[in-house]
Design a protein around this motif. Sequence first.
Motif, PDB file in Angstrom:
ATOM      1  N   ALA A  66      26.276 -74.979 -17.850  1.00 36.14           N
ATOM      2  CA  ALA A  66      25.951 -74.308 -19.105  1.00 36.14           C
ATOM      3  C   ALA A  66      24.447 -74.265 -19.329  1.00 36.14           C
ATOM      4  O   ALA A  66      23.940 -73.367 -19.992  1.00 36.14           O
ATOM      5  CB  ALA A  66      26.632 -75.015 -20.278  1.00 36.14           C
ATOM      6  N   ILE A  67      23.738 -75.232 -18.789  1.00 35.30           N
ATOM      7  CA  ILE A  67      22.280 -75.261 -18.892  1.00 35.30           C
ATOM      8  C   ILE A  67      21.640 -74.678 -17.634  1.00 35.30           C
ATOM      9  O   ILE A  67      20.636 -73.958 -17.700  1.00 35.30           O
ATOM     10  CB  ILE A  67      21.780 -76.700 -19.123  1.00 35.30           C
ATOM     11  CG1 ILE A  67      22.387 -77.271 -20.388  1.00 35.30           C
ATOM     12  CG2 ILE A  67      20.268 -76.762 -19.151  1.00 35.30           C
ATOM     13  CD1 ILE A  67      21.970 -76.550 -21.639  1.00 35.30           C
ATOM     14  N   ALA A  68      22.215 -74.974 -16.476  1.00 33.18           N
ATOM     15  CA  ALA A  68      21.592 -74.594 -15.204  1.00 33.18           C
ATOM     16  C   ALA A  68      21.580 -73.081 -14.992  1.00 33.18           C
ATOM     17  O   ALA A  68      20.552 -72.533 -14.571  1.00 33.18           O
ATOM     18  CB  ALA A  68      22.305 -75.277 -14.045  1.00 33.18           C
ATOM     19  N   LEU A  69      22.680 -72.402 -15.272  1.00 32.02           N
ATOM     20  CA  LEU A  69      22.725 -70.962 -15.000  1.00 32.02           C
ATOM     21  C   LEU A  69      21.747 -70.165 -15.858  1.00 32.02           C
ATOM     22  O   LEU A  69      21.028 -69.314 -15.314  1.00 32.02           O
ATOM     23  CB  LEU A  69      24.152 -70.439 -15.161  1.00 32.02           C
ATOM     24  CG  LEU A  69      25.125 -70.856 -14.055  1.00 32.02           C
ATOM     25  CD1 LEU A  69      26.514 -70.306 -14.348  1.00 32.02           C
ATOM     26  CD2 LEU A  69      24.649 -70.402 -12.703  1.00 32.02           C
ATOM     27  N   PRO A  70      21.645 -70.387 -17.174  1.00 31.74           N
ATOM     28  CA  PRO A  70      20.618 -69.656 -17.928  1.00 31.74           C
ATOM     29  C   PRO A  70      19.194 -70.013 -17.496  1.00 31.74           C
ATOM     30  O   PRO A  70      18.314 -69.142 -17.463  1.00 31.74           O
ATOM     31  CB  PRO A  70      20.862 -70.073 -19.380  1.00 31.74           C
ATOM     32  CG  PRO A  70      22.273 -70.510 -19.417  1.00 31.74           C
ATOM     33  CD  PRO A  70      22.549 -71.104 -18.082  1.00 31.74           C
ATOM     34  N   ALA A  71      18.962 -71.277 -17.154  1.00 38.18           N
ATOM     35  CA  ALA A  71      17.622 -71.665 -16.703  1.00 38.18           C
ATOM     36  C   ALA A  71      17.295 -70.991 -15.370  1.00 38.18           C
ATOM     37  O   ALA A  71      16.175 -70.498 -15.176  1.00 38.18           O
ATOM     38  CB  ALA A  71      17.527 -73.180 -16.565  1.00 38.18           C
ATOM     39  N   TRP A  72      18.251 -70.967 -14.463  1.00 35.61           N
ATOM     40  CA  TRP A  72      18.032 -70.289 -13.185  1.00 35.61           C
ATOM     41  C   TRP A  72      17.833 -68.792 -13.395  1.00 35.61           C
ATOM     42  O   TRP A  72      17.017 -68.160 -12.724  1.00 35.61           O
ATOM     43  CB  TRP A  72      19.207 -70.521 -12.250  1.00 35.61           C
ATOM     44  CG  TRP A  72      19.251 -71.896 -11.653  1.00 35.61           C
ATOM     45  CD1 TRP A  72      18.412 -72.947 -11.899  1.00 35.61           C
ATOM     46  CD2 TRP A  72      20.206 -72.366 -10.715  1.00 35.61           C
ATOM     47  NE1 TRP A  72      18.795 -74.027 -11.188  1.00 35.61           N
ATOM     48  CE2 TRP A  72      19.901 -73.709 -10.437  1.00 35.61           C
ATOM     49  CE3 TRP A  72      21.293 -71.798 -10.089  1.00 35.61           C
ATOM     50  CZ2 TRP A  72      20.631 -74.485  -9.564  1.00 35.61           C
ATOM     51  CZ3 TRP A  72      22.032 -72.577  -9.216  1.00 35.61           C
ATOM     52  CH2 TRP A  72      21.697 -73.890  -8.949  1.00 35.61           C
ATOM     53  N   GLY A  73      18.580 -68.202 -14.327  1.00 37.26           N
ATOM     54  CA  GLY A  73      18.412 -66.778 -14.611  1.00 37.26           C
ATOM     55  C   GLY A  73      17.030 -66.464 -15.158  1.00 37.26           C
ATOM     56  O   GLY A  73      16.410 -65.471 -14.774  1.00 37.26           O
ATOM     57  N   ALA A  74      16.534 -67.322 -16.050  1.00 37.31           N
ATOM     58  CA  ALA A  74      15.186 -67.105 -16.599  1.00 37.31           C
ATOM     59  C   ALA A  74      14.136 -67.239 -15.501  1.00 37.31           C
ATOM     60  O   ALA A  74      13.187 -66.450 -15.432  1.00 37.31           O
ATOM     61  CB  ALA A  74      14.913 -68.088 -17.723  1.00 37.31           C
ATOM     62  N   MET A  75      14.286 -68.219 -14.649  1.00 36.67           N
ATOM     63  CA  MET A  75      13.325 -68.393 -13.554  1.00 36.67           C
ATOM     64  C   MET A  75      13.437 -67.263 -12.535  1.00 36.67           C
ATOM     65  O   MET A  75      12.447 -66.876 -11.922  1.00 36.67           O
ATOM     66  CB  MET A  75      13.541 -69.740 -12.854  1.00 36.67           C
ATOM     67  CG  MET A  75      13.062 -70.913 -13.668  1.00 36.67           C
ATOM     68  SD  MET A  75      11.285 -70.871 -13.953  1.00 36.67           S
ATOM     69  CE  MET A  75      11.182 -70.334 -15.627  1.00 36.67           C
ATOM     70  N   LEU A  76      14.637 -66.702 -12.374  1.00 30.38           N
ATOM     71  CA  LEU A  76      14.797 -65.559 -11.478  1.00 30.38           C
ATOM     72  C   LEU A  76      14.028 -64.355 -11.995  1.00 30.38           C
ATOM     73  O   LEU A  76      13.389 -63.639 -11.221  1.00 30.38           O
ATOM     74  CB  LEU A  76      16.279 -65.216 -11.322  1.00 30.38           C
ATOM     75  CG  LEU A  76      16.596 -64.013 -10.432  1.00 30.38           C
ATOM     76  CD1 LEU A  76      16.191 -64.302  -8.990  1.00 30.38           C
ATOM     77  CD2 LEU A  76      18.058 -63.659 -10.528  1.00 30.38           C
ATOM     78  N   VAL A  77      14.053 -64.131 -13.303  1.00 32.02           N
ATOM     79  CA  VAL A  77      13.292 -63.022 -13.882  1.00 32.02           C
ATOM     80  C   VAL A  77      11.803 -63.224 -13.651  1.00 32.02           C
ATOM     81  O   VAL A  77      11.080 -62.302 -13.248  1.00 32.02           O
ATOM     82  CB  VAL A  77      13.613 -62.870 -15.386  1.00 32.02           C
ATOM     83  CG1 VAL A  77      12.662 -61.907 -16.059  1.00 32.02           C
ATOM     84  CG2 VAL A  77      15.048 -62.419 -15.566  1.00 32.02           C
ATOM     85  N   VAL A  78      11.314 -64.436 -13.876  1.00 32.67           N
ATOM     86  CA  VAL A  78       9.891 -64.736 -13.639  1.00 32.67           C
ATOM     87  C   VAL A  78       9.560 -64.546 -12.162  1.00 32.67           C
ATOM     88  O   VAL A  78       8.524 -63.962 -11.816  1.00 32.67           O
ATOM     89  CB  VAL A  78       9.559 -66.169 -14.105  1.00 32.67           C
ATOM     90  CG1 VAL A  78       8.164 -66.580 -13.673  1.00 32.67           C
ATOM     91  CG2 VAL A  78       9.705 -66.288 -15.609  1.00 32.67           C
TER      92      VAL A  78
END
Length: 139
Positions: A66-78
């Motif tokens: 629940a925390i890892a996927l949104p964090a990974w998604g944000a870092m993927l955009v960056v």
Amino acid sequence: MPAEMNALGPTFDAAADAKKPKYEIYGFVIYIVSYLLFVLYLGWAYIPDGVLHSIGVTYYPSRYWAIALPAWGAMLVVFIYLVFYAHNFLNTPPLYSYTTITDQYASINPNVSHDYLDPDAIPEIQDISISQANAYLHQ
């Protein structure tokens, strides 16, 4: 039924056109489904285990995701933005490259005015001499 032609252009059969699915409906369904999935995600992330077990939900992914996927998604955009800029920098020739120099044999249109006094004017795409670029940049 295909469109028929008349003097004003193609004509369409309204009854046949009404039977076709409308893309507005697809967009609305995707809108509603995305909100339902978001509510399910929030429920999975915030509702305690005891409450989920009491309503019969016993199998669900770990709360770590629940925390890892949104964090990974944000870092993927960056990362995508950084890779895009790096790719553009790698494809840009350096200032000392011969491809950045123009001469009398380059494709300069002599009939086009090179005065950039009008800020709303968009000049056509062409090579300009280094003296004109310096005059424009260092006024």
